[in-house]
Design a protein around this motif. Structure first.
Motif, mmCIF file in Angstrom:
data_model
loop_
_atom_site.group_PDB
_atom_site.id
_atom_site.type_symbol
_atom_site.label_atom_id
_atom_site.label_comp_id
_atom_site.label_asym_id
_atom_site.label_seq_id
_atom_site.Cartn_x
_atom_site.Cartn_y
_atom_site.Cartn_z
ATOM 1 N N LEU A 190 1.979 -49.537 21.319
ATOM 2 C CA LEU A 190 0.737 -50.138 21.688
ATOM 3 C C LEU A 190 -0.092 -49.067 22.366
ATOM 4 O O LEU A 190 0.329 -48.778 23.667
ATOM 5 C CB LEU A 190 1.184 -51.360 22.619
ATOM 6 C CG LEU A 190 -0.149 -52.231 23.166
ATOM 7 C CD1 LEU A 190 -1.034 -52.755 21.935
ATOM 8 C CD2 LEU A 190 0.062 -53.432 24.104
ATOM 9 N N ASP A 200 -2.841 -58.151 26.225
ATOM 10 C CA ASP A 200 -2.405 -57.476 25.082
ATOM 11 C C ASP A 200 -0.970 -56.932 25.287
ATOM 12 O O ASP A 200 -0.058 -57.215 24.293
ATOM 13 C CB ASP A 200 -3.379 -56.383 24.693
ATOM 14 C CG ASP A 200 -4.670 -56.836 24.227
ATOM 15 O OD1 ASP A 200 -4.874 -57.108 22.905
ATOM 16 O OD2 ASP A 200 -5.542 -56.907 24.966
ATOM 17 N N LEU A 220 9.211 -51.181 23.413
ATOM 18 C CA LEU A 220 7.949 -51.101 23.132
ATOM 19 C C LEU A 220 7.432 -49.570 23.801
ATOM 20 O O LEU A 220 7.717 -49.363 25.054
ATOM 21 C CB LEU A 220 7.102 -52.025 23.883
ATOM 22 C CG LEU A 220 5.485 -51.957 23.854
ATOM 23 C CD1 LEU A 220 4.910 -52.018 22.581
ATOM 24 C CD2 LEU A 220 5.007 -53.029 24.829
ATOM 25 N N ALA A 248 2.284 -58.362 23.388
ATOM 26 C CA ALA A 248 3.474 -57.446 22.608
ATOM 27 C C ALA A 248 4.795 -57.675 23.238
ATOM 28 O O ALA A 248 5.945 -57.723 22.535
ATOM 29 C CB ALA A 248 2.800 -56.145 22.742
ATOM 30 N N ARG A 287 8.130 -50.410 18.754
ATOM 31 C CA ARG A 287 6.751 -50.667 18.517
ATOM 32 C C ARG A 287 5.753 -49.723 19.503
ATOM 33 O O ARG A 287 6.154 -49.681 20.742
ATOM 34 C CB ARG A 287 6.582 -52.364 18.856
ATOM 35 C CG ARG A 287 5.093 -52.697 18.381
ATOM 36 C CD ARG A 287 5.286 -53.991 18.434
ATOM 37 N NE ARG A 287 6.222 -54.803 17.974
ATOM 38 C CZ ARG A 287 6.409 -56.234 18.115
ATOM 39 N NH1 ARG A 287 5.455 -56.920 18.779
ATOM 40 N NH2 ARG A 287 7.124 -56.636 17.567
#
Length: 76
Positions: A10, A22, A36, A26, A8
């Motif tokens: 961010l 945030d 991440l 996540a 992912r």
């Protein structure tokens, strides 16, 4: 470092205000084996201790435009 299909991404450079909430949201939603990739404009030194306390490892790469921090569960 570039994002892979299995991680992912961010980007917090565009967040207006403090991005900590945030980032934590996540991280909480990650699967154990899902990394991440955090894209930031500065070195988030205060984040590193929090990551370690919560069982994450990280690797930071600096490019001319940003910092890329790849975060994974320690036991991923």
């Amino acid at each position: 470092m570039t994002a892979t299909d299995s991680e992912r991404v961010l980007g917090v450079r565009e967040i207006d205000g403090e991005p900590f909430g945030d980032i934590m949201a996540a991280l909480e939603s990650l699967e154990r084996s899902e990394p991440l990739l955090l894209l930031n404009s500065f070195e988030p030194e205060s984040l590193y201790g929090v990551l370690e306390q919560r069982g994450f490892t990280y690797e930071t790469t600096q490019t001319s435009e940003r910092r890329e921090i790849r975060i994974e569960h320690t036991d991923g």
